[in-house]
Design a protein around this motif. Structure first.
Motif: not given
Length: 148
Positions: A31-42
């Motif tokens: 898993i990778c978090a991208m710039q601008g991601d927040d809990q909604t994407q998770a």
């Protein structure tokens, strides 16, 4: 967020020659978090992954989820999923979330999988990890919350 999901018969992660996470049948999730991601994407990826029907049913069809099979999940942070390879031969990683944000979303993602009733093992965010797996099938699926 980006994820690579692999159906496995077993998987483990080692840091400094010590196994820190290990599962039998289930899913290995990079898993990778991208710039601008927040809990909604998770949250989006958690719901999709927990219900993803990639395990065989009695008829041999991929019709069961990791939840249906009582499988486990090994979650590994992997910022290299943010690699930009459009220019040159050296990938760039500037689209990955900053480390503090990435770690928070990685932790949140794994916690939310546990909240779905799944057994979750984890890697160590930012550590040099050795990941071993026995891919079942092989079944490997790429997901990106930005492409929904």
């Amino acid at each position: 967020m980006r994820a690579v999901i692999q159906r496995v018969t077993e998987a483990s992660v080692t840091v400094d020659q010590q196994v820190i996470g290990e599962i039998k049948a289930g899913l290995l999730v990079l898993i990778c978090a991208m710039q601008g991601d927040d809990q909604t994407q998770a949250d989006y990826l958690v719901k999709k992954i927990a219900k993803l029907r990639i395990f065989k049913d009695e008829a041999g069809k991929m019709n069961r989820s990791v939840s249906d099979t009582s499988g486990a999940v090994l979650v590994i942070s992997q910022f290299t999923l943010a690699a930009d390879t459009h220019r040159g031969n050296r990938p760039g990683f500037s689209t990955a979330a900053p480390p503090a944000q990435g770690e928070a979303l990685y932790t949140y993602f794994a916690d939310q999988l546990e909240a779905q009733g799944l057994v979750v093992q984890r890697g160590s965010f930012g550590a040099d990890m050795q990941v071993r797996l026995l891919n079942d099938g092989p079944v490997t699926i790429w997901m990106d919350s930005a492409e929904r």
